[in-house]
Write an enzyme that holds these catalytic residues in place. Structure first.
Site, PDB file in Angstrom:
ATOM      1  N   GLU A 272     -34.287 -13.790 -20.646  1.00  0.00           N
ATOM      2  CA  GLU A 272     -34.836 -14.705 -21.657  1.00  0.00           C
ATOM      3  C   GLU A 272     -35.005 -14.054 -23.017  1.00  0.00           C
ATOM      4  O   GLU A 272     -34.707 -14.651 -24.050  1.00  0.00           O
ATOM      5  CB  GLU A 272     -36.169 -15.273 -21.181  1.00  0.00           C
ATOM      6  CG  GLU A 272     -36.048 -16.304 -20.068  1.00  0.00           C
ATOM      7  CD  GLU A 272     -35.737 -15.740 -18.696  1.00  0.00           C
ATOM      8  OE1 GLU A 272     -35.762 -14.498 -18.528  1.00  0.00           O
ATOM      9  OE2 GLU A 272     -35.469 -16.527 -17.779  1.00  0.00           O
TER      10      GLU A 272
ATOM     11  N   HIS B  21     -45.194 -21.944 -12.674  1.00  0.00           N
ATOM     12  CA  HIS B  21     -44.135 -22.833 -13.160  1.00  0.00           C
ATOM     13  C   HIS B  21     -44.631 -24.122 -13.791  1.00  0.00           C
ATOM     14  O   HIS B  21     -43.849 -25.063 -13.950  1.00  0.00           O
ATOM     15  CB  HIS B  21     -43.193 -23.204 -12.001  1.00  0.00           C
ATOM     16  CG  HIS B  21     -42.098 -22.209 -11.768  1.00  0.00           C
ATOM     17  ND1 HIS B  21     -42.319 -20.867 -11.664  1.00  0.00           N
ATOM     18  CD2 HIS B  21     -40.760 -22.365 -11.620  1.00  0.00           C
ATOM     19  CE1 HIS B  21     -41.177 -20.249 -11.439  1.00  0.00           C
ATOM     20  NE2 HIS B  21     -40.213 -21.128 -11.418  1.00  0.00           N
TER      21      HIS B  21
HETATM   22  C1  LIG Z   1     -37.838 -15.398 -15.510  1.00  0.00           C
HETATM   23  C2  LIG Z   1     -37.256 -16.564 -14.811  1.00  0.00           C
HETATM   24  N1  LIG Z   1     -36.171 -17.169 -15.325  1.00  0.00           N
HETATM   25  C3  LIG Z   1     -35.612 -18.230 -14.706  1.00  0.00           C
HETATM   26  C4  LIG Z   1     -36.146 -18.733 -13.539  1.00  0.00           C
HETATM   27  C5  LIG Z   1     -35.518 -19.941 -12.835  1.00  0.00           C
HETATM   28  N2  LIG Z   1     -34.852 -19.465 -11.604  1.00  0.00           N
HETATM   29  C6  LIG Z   1     -35.469 -19.527 -10.417  1.00  0.00           C
HETATM   30  S1  LIG Z   1     -34.554 -18.784  -9.215  1.00  0.00           S
HETATM   31  C7  LIG Z   1     -33.342 -18.381 -10.294  1.00  0.00           C
HETATM   32  C8  LIG Z   1     -32.134 -17.641  -9.812  1.00  0.00           C
HETATM   33  C9  LIG Z   1     -32.491 -16.285  -9.294  1.00  0.00           C
HETATM   34  O1  LIG Z   1     -31.372 -15.702  -8.688  1.00  0.00           O
HETATM   35  P1  LIG Z   1     -31.511 -14.443  -7.760  1.00  0.00           P
HETATM   36  O2  LIG Z   1     -32.408 -13.452  -8.403  1.00  0.00           O
HETATM   37  O3  LIG Z   1     -30.137 -13.995  -7.418  1.00  0.00           O
HETATM   38  O4  LIG Z   1     -32.272 -14.967  -6.467  1.00  0.00           O
HETATM   39  P2  LIG Z   1     -31.761 -16.061  -5.423  1.00  0.00           P
HETATM   40  O5  LIG Z   1     -32.325 -17.379  -5.866  1.00  0.00           O
HETATM   41  O6  LIG Z   1     -30.271 -16.029  -5.435  1.00  0.00           O
HETATM   42  O7  LIG Z   1     -32.321 -15.655  -4.106  1.00  0.00           O
HETATM   43  C10 LIG Z   1     -33.636 -18.834 -11.586  1.00  0.00           C
HETATM   44  C11 LIG Z   1     -32.762 -18.651 -12.757  1.00  0.00           C
HETATM   45  C12 LIG Z   1     -37.295 -18.073 -13.027  1.00  0.00           C
HETATM   46  N3  LIG Z   1     -37.893 -18.513 -11.911  1.00  0.00           N
HETATM   47  N4  LIG Z   1     -37.802 -17.000 -13.666  1.00  0.00           N
END
Ligand SMILES: Cc1ncc(C[n+]2csc(CCOP(=O)(O)OP(=O)(O)O)c2C)c(N)n1
Ligand SMILES: Cc1ncc(C[n+]2csc(CCOP(=O)(O)OP(=O)(O)O)c2C)c(N)n1
Ligand SMILES: [Mg+2]
Ligand SMILES: [Mg+2]
Lengths: 327, 326, 327, 326
Positions: D60, D129
Site C-alpha cells: 500500500e 476491516h
Molecule cells: C494490508 C492488506 N492489504 C490488502 C488486504 C486484502 N487482502 C486480504 S487477503 C489478500 C491476499 C493475500 O494473499 P496471500 O498473502 O498470498 O494469502 P492467501 O490469501 O493466498 O492465503 C488481500 C490482498 C489485506 N487484508 N491487508
C-alpha cells in the site's frame, strides 16, 4: 510426486484424521455460509490442509503460533475445539473469541495460539515480538509465523525478517505459497518468484517443501523448528500449495482457469496421502470409513454447539476494549 | 523534590521502572549508542546494557509491532518512536494490533506496551517533521493516551503508562525537553489519568495540554494583568478525556477557549468543544473558542511557523472574544 | 586506494570545482548555523561530495532526481544556484522553495530536481512513480533515487525495489552507504551488511563503487544510468562513503570514535582527487587557488543573497496549500 | 438518466475519465484480473488493457506513493486502496508526500492524484476491516476529501476528483456498492464540492454523509410520521467543509444532529459541532447531538456490530432529544 509415507499406522491415522477434520469442517462452513449463518469474510483452506497439519504437528505444544485470516485449520490443529471454532464463526458467546473476532480472528492464548490476523503482513512483527519476549525471559520456545506469498510484497515482511535475524530471535517463518494473492498470481506481484531468495538477503536459512505432501511438511518443519529451538535464530520454510476454493466467498475466480484448478486437484493432499497409506497397507476401507464417521460426528456436534450457543448481551457491547478503566 | 528538566524527568522514570521491573526495557531508533535523538535515554545503555536498551533498525512498523508482540509475550516494553511524524509508518500496528487485540480475542489477552513519541512543531523542522496528531490517537478505542505538559507529569506519565495493562501512547513535547521544573521522584503518579487545574480563575476557562500548556499559562498571566482571571485546565489524559473536569470548569466560568497544536479542522479542541456542548451546553455564555494550528503544512521559516501554531497572543485574543472584548 | 584519474584538465577542474562548491558552502552553513541564521535540522554532506558530484555529473540534464534531507550537494550539482540554496536555509522568499522547505526540502522542479525528502525511505515510491509516468508517457529519461544505508531497513525500500523490477521501470537506485543511520552502525541495523544482496532478491542488477573516488563514481553511474536508459529497467549502485561531520547539528557523536573519523578523513574525496590531479599534472597550485577563489566568491555572494532576501509576508502563510480552492 | 448501482456509477465515471484523458489510469490491488475486490473495476481491464488497469503487489505504501509520483510526473492516476483499513499502511505517503509536496516546494509542483477507498462497517468483517477514518483525512491540509452517499455522487465525485489539480481522497461506502439509484452520465459534477440539502424541513437539521446518509434519510421519514420535519444535509465534501451550508441549515432549524460512522470521540461529527458553535452558536436552541460509532473495535457478531454503528433508531431518538421529546 505423490505423498511420502508416514512412520506407522497410528501416525497415518492422525495425519489423515486431522486433514479431514479441516476439510469437512470447512465444507460445512461453506454450506452454512450460504444460509447466512456465517457472515463476513470466510477464507477456506481447502487444498492446503497438509501445510497446517504437517507444520503444527511438528511443533511442541508450548510453541507459539501466529496465523492469518485463513486459519481454521491452524486453530483446529492447535487443539481449539471444533465447536468453539464453529461457534466463533456463528458469532456466538461460546466461540473461541466470544463471537467478537469471527472467522479471521480465532484466538486461543491458553494454547499459545496468538490469533488469526487480517492485515496481510501484520502478524509478522507480532511474531518477532513474541520471540523477543521468549528470548528475554529465557523461555525456550519457537514462534511459528504463518503468512502467504502475498505477504512477502509488504514492507513489514522485510522489516520483520531483518529484525529477527539481526536480533537472533527464535522465529520460524512459514510461507504458505498457494500461488496467488487474492486474484494476483505470484509472478504478477513478485519480481522474483523464488521466494527463498528473500530470507537469503538477511542471512536467514531457507528451504522449500511440497505443501501437498503432509509427511514431507512434517519432516521439514520438525527439522527446521528443532534447529530454531537449538540455535535460537530464525529460519524460513516455503510451503508450496494451492487453494482449491475461491479466495473468499466474494470471489468469482475470473483470474484463473478452471483447468488450472482441476490440475492441482489431482494433487489433493488428502487423496495423495490416502492413496499412499493404502499402498503401504497402513489404512484400509474400514479404517477410512471410521475416520470419516468420527469427523462427520465431530462436525455435526460442532454445528449443534454453534447453533445452541448464546449471543453476547448487548449490554456488554463495549466490554474488553480496555482491561482496566482509568482510576 | 529537586529541579530537573522535562528530559531528565522522562529518563528518571525509565530508570526507576527498569530498576524495579526486569520486564521493562526500551527499544527504538538510536535510543542506545546515540543516547536518543533528544538525549532522553542518554546514559541508560551504560546503566542497563544493550539487552534492555535496544537500538532498532529504521523500521517503525516492525519495531513497534515487535514491542506489541513482546508485551503479549509477558514483557513491559517501552517503544520509543523518535517523533510522531514517523509513527505514521507504525499506525497499522498501533491501530489494528495494539488497540484491537484484546477485544477481537474476546478478552483473552492484553497488550501492556508504552509507546512514547516526541511531538509538535516549533523547531523549524518543516512540513514532514512537525506534526501533532494527538487527536488521531485519542480517537482510537483500545488505546489510552497521555500528554505531558509539566516536568513532573513527564516522569509520572511514564510510570503510570507502564503500570497500565493496556497500550498507552505517551506524547512528549519536543520543545519542552529542555524546560526546567520541580521533580519529585517519590511522588505517586496515578493522578495523571485525570485533568488538573493548573491555575484557578472565574472569568474564563483555558483548556489545554502538552506543548500548549506553558503558552496557555503565560496567556492567563497576561489576561490577569488586564483584570481577567482565567482558569487553566490541563487535560493530561487525552483518552479517555476527563468529562467531569471539562464540565466542572465551565460550570465555574461559563466561557472557554481550547488550545491545542493539532490542525484546527479535526483538532482535539474540536472534540472538547463537542463534549462541552453535550455535557454543559446551558452553562455556556459564549461560543467556545479554539486556538489551534492554522491549516497549513508547517513551513520552515520561523516567522511563518510561529504564525501557524498557537501563540500567547492568539490565546489572549480568543479569551477576550469569549468575554465580548476586542 | 587513491582516486582514479580524470580524462583531462577541464574535466579535472569541473569535478574538483563542484566538490569544493559543496564543501565550502556547507562549511559556511555550519558557521552561520551557530549564529542562528539557519535553524532546524541541518545535515551536512561533508566527506560525501564525490557521490553527488560523480553521480549527478554522469546523468543527463533531463533525468529526474529524488534526494534525501542531506541534499545540498545534489541541488548544487543539478544547477540550483547557490544563492537560492542558501536563501532557502535562511528561510527567505528568494530561497529555492521560497523558505517553506528549508534545508531538508530543496526543490527545483524546472531542473527535474524533485526535492529533498525527510522521511527516510519516503522518496523511493515517489521515484518509482516518476519513472512510471515516464514509461507511460514514452519519455526516455532515468529517475535517479538517492537514499542512505538506513533507508534499506524500511519496508518501503523493499516494496519500491519490487515494484520497479516487476513493472520494469527506469529507476537508478543510488544507495549512499556512509556506514551509519544516525548513530547506528550498519551492522547494528542490517542483518546482512552486504547491501547489494537486497536488490538481487528482486532481480535488480547491482554493483558497488568507492564513493570517495569521484571519477570511479562518475564512470560507474554513467554506465548504470545509460543501461537503465537503454533497457528501461531498474538498476542499483551502492556508493561507499563516510560522513565526516555529525549526523545533524544536534549530534554529540557518542557512537563513534574520533580515531575512526580521522581514519576516514585520510580518504577525503577532495584531497584524494587533488593529489591525483597533481600527480597527473592536471592541476597546479595556481589552478587550485583559482578554483578556491572562485568558490569563495560564490559562497560570499550566496550569503549576501540570502541575507538580502525578503521573508514571505505573513498574509501568505497559508498559500500553496492547495493549487485550487474548491468552486 | 438511467438506473444504476453505486458500484456501476463509479465504474462508469472511471470509464468516462479514461476514455477522455490518456493520462488517467487505475492502479491498485486486484483491480484487474480479479475485477476489483468489490467488482467496481470489473471489465475495465478488458476495455483498457493492463497498461492502464494495473494490478499492484500488496504494498500500500509504495503503490500509493508511486501514484503520487506518477501524478508529479504528469499522469492522472486513480489509486484504489482496497479499503480504508489498509490505507493505514499508506498514510505516510498521503500525509507526508501528497499533502505537503506543493507547500514545502514553495508551490512548484502539484499532485493531481485521486485516491479511492472503500470504507465503513456493516459487513461483519470485524475489528481490523471495519474502520471509518474520514475524520483523520479531513484534518490534513493539502488534501481534499469527498464521500459519496448517492449513486450520482459516486460518479460525479470520481470525475470531480480527477479534474482537481490537488490530491483528492474519495471515500466509497462498502455497504452502498449495491445500492440502486438514478444516474445521469452527462450531468455536470462540480457541485460535489458543496453540501447538498437532501430533504427540506424546519424542525431539526440532520447532518450526515456517505454510509450514514441513507439511514439519516430513513430517520427523517420516520420523524415525519411523528410530525417532525427534518432537514437532511449531506456534507459530501469533508475537506474543505461547507461552513456556509452548516450555518444556513441551523439558522433555519435551530437544532441539529450530526450522524457519522467514525468513533464518537474525535469524530468528524465533533468537528461539525465545533463549527456550529463557532459560526452559529446563538442560533442553537438545544445541544447539538452526535450519533456516531460506539467506542469499541467493531465486533464480528451482527447484533453487536449493528449496535455499535449509527442506526435509524438512534438518529430518531437523538433528533427527538434536541426537540425536548423523550
Ligand atoms: C494490508 C492488506 N492489504 C490488502 C488486504 C486484502 N487482502 C486480504 S487477503 C489478500 C491476499 C493475500 O494473499 P496471500 O498473502 O498470498 O494469502 P492467501 O490469501 O493466498 O492465503 C488481500 C490482498 C489485506 N487484508 N491487508
Ligand atoms: C521514517 C523515519 N524514521 C526516522 C527518521 C529520523 N532520521 C533522520 S535521518 C536518520 C538516519 C538515516 O540514515 P541513512 O538512511 O543511512 O542516511 P544518512 O543520514 O546516513 O545519510 C533517521 C533515523 C526519519 N527522518 N524518518
Ligand atoms: Mg497466497
Ligand atoms: Mg547512512
Amino acid at each position: 510426486m505423490s505423498s511420502s509415507a508416514p512412520s506407522d499406522r497410528s501416525h497415518a491415522r492422525t495425519l489423515l484424521h486431522q486433514m479431514l477434520r479441516i476439510r469437512r469442517l470447512e465444507e460445512k462452513c461453506a454450506e452454512v455460509y450460504t444460509q447466512g449463518k456465517i457472515r463476513g469474510f470466510l477464507h477456506l483452506y481447502i487444498g492446503e490442509e497438509a501445510v497446517a497439519v504437517g507444520a503444527i504437528g511438528a511443533l511442541e505444544d508450548e510453541d507459539a503460533i501466529v496465523a492469518t485470516y485463513r486459519e481454521h485449520g491452524h486453530a483446529l490443529m492447535r487443539g481449539v475445539p471444533m465447536g468453539a471454532v464453529m461457534a466463533e464463526m456463528y458469532g456466538k458467546a461460546n466461540g473461541c473469541s466470544r463471537g467478537r473476532g469471527g472467522s479471521m480472528h480465532l484466538f486461543a492464548v491458553d494454547r499459545h495460539f496468538y490469533g488469526g490476523h487480517a492485515i496481510v503482513g501484520g502478524g509478522l512483527p507480532i511474531a518477532v515480538g513474541l520471540a523477543l519476549a521468549d528470548e528475554m525471559l529465557g523461555r525456550r520456545r519457537v514462534t511459528a509465523c504463518f503468512f502467504g506469498d502475498g505477504a512477502t510484497d509488504e514492507g513489514e515482511f522485510h522489516e520483520a525478517l531483518n529484525l529477527a535475524a539481526l536480533w537472533k530471535l527464535p522465529v520460524l517463518f512459514l510461507c504458505e505459497n498457494n500461488g496467488y494473492a487474492m486474484g494476483t498470481a505470484l509472478d504478477r506481484h513478485e519480481a522474483d518468484v523464488e521466494l527463498i531468495h528473500k530470507p537469503a538477503a538477511y542471512g536467514i536459512p531457507a528451504e522449500k517443501v511440497d505443501g501437498m505432501d503432509v509427511v514431507a511438511v512434517e519432516r521439514t518443519v520438525r527439522y527446521e523448528a528443532e534447529t530454531v529451538r537449538e540455535q535460537g535464530t530464525p529460519r524460513f520454510v516455503e510451503l508450496n500449495t494451492y487453494r482449491f476454493r475461491a479466495h473468499s466467498m466474494f470471489d468469482a475466480e475470473l483470474y484463473r482457469d478452471k483447468r488450472e484448478v482441476e490440475e492441482h486437484k489431482k494433487r489433493d493432499p488428502i487423496a495423495l496421502f490416502t492413496a499412499r497409506c493404502r499402498e503401504e497397507g497402513l489404512l484400509d476401507d474400514e479404517a477410512l470409513e471410521a475416520i470419516e464417521k468420527e469427523v462427520a460426528e465431530e462436525v455435526r456436534a460442532a454445528v449443534e454447539e454453534a447453533e445452541a450457543g448464546e449471543i453476547e448481551p448487548l449490554a456488554t457491547l463495549a466490554s474488553d476494549v480496555v482491561s482496566r478503566e482509568v482510576p | 523534590m529537586k529541579r530537573a528538566t522535562y528530559r531528565e524527568a522522562v529518563r528518571s522514570a525509565m530508570r526507576q521502572a527498569m530498576s524495579g521491573d526486569e520486564r521493562v526495557f526500551l527499544m527504538g531508533e538510536d535510543v542506545g549508542r546515540y543516547g536518543g535523538a533528544f538525549a532522553v535515554s542518554k546514559g541508560l545503555l551504560e546503566e542497563f546494557g544493550p539487552d534492555r536498551i535496544r537500538d532498532t533498525p529504521l523500521a517503525e512498523s516492525t519495531f513497534t509491532g515487535a514491542g506489541i508482540g513482546a508485551a503479549m509475550g509477558g514483557m513491559r516494553p517501552i517503544v520509543e518512536i523518535m517523533t510522531v511524524n514517523f509513527s505514521l509508518l507504525a499506525l497499522d500496528q498501533i491501530v489494528n494490533n495494539a488497540a484491537t487485540m484484546r477485544h477481537m480475542s474476546g478478552g483473552q489477552i492484553n497488550v501492556p506496551v508504552l509507546i512514547r513519541m516526541a511531538t509538535g512543531a516549533g523547531k523549524q523542522v518543516a512540513a514532514q517533521h512537525s506534526h501533532s496528531l494527538e487527536n488521531w490517537y485519542a480517537s482510537v478505542p483500545g488505546l489510552k493516551v497521555l500528554a505531558a505538559g509539566t516536568v513532573q507529569d513527564a516522569r509520572d506519565m511514564v510510570l503510570a503508562g507502564l503500570d497500565d495493562p493496556d497500550p498507552v501512547v505517551l506524547f512528549e513535547t519536543m520543545v519542552l525537553y529542555g524546560m526546567e521544573g520541580d521533580l519529585d521522584e517519590e511522588a505517586p503518579y496515578d493522578g495523571v489519568w485525570r485533568a488538573a487545574v493548573r491555575r484557578e480563575g472565574d472569568d474564563v476557562s483555558l483548556i489545554s495540554y502538552g506543548s500548549s500548556l506553558p503558552k496557555t499559562l503565560e496567556a492567563a498571566e497576561a489576561l490577569s494583568k488586564e483584570g481577567v482571571e482565567a482558569e487553566v485546565l490541563d487535560l493530561r489524559c487525552l483518552r479517555p478525556l476527563d468529562q467531569q473536569a471539562l464540565e466542572a470548569t465551565v460550570r465555574r466560568t461559563h466561557r472557554a477557549v481550547v488550545v491545542d497544536e493539532t490542525w484546527h479542522t479535526g483538532s482535539l479542541a474540536g472534540e472538547v468543544v463537542a463534549r462541552l456542548v453535550e455535557g454543559a451546553f446551558y452553562e455556556l455564555d459564549a461560543p467556545v473558542e479554539r486556538v489551534c494550528t492554522v491549516e497549513v503544512p508547517i513551513p520552515y521559516a520561523k516567522h511563518l511557523e510561529d504564525a501557524a501554531i498557537p501563540s500567547v497572543a492568539r490565546i489572549v485574543t480568543a479569551a477576550q472574544r469569549t468575554l465580548g472584548k476586542g
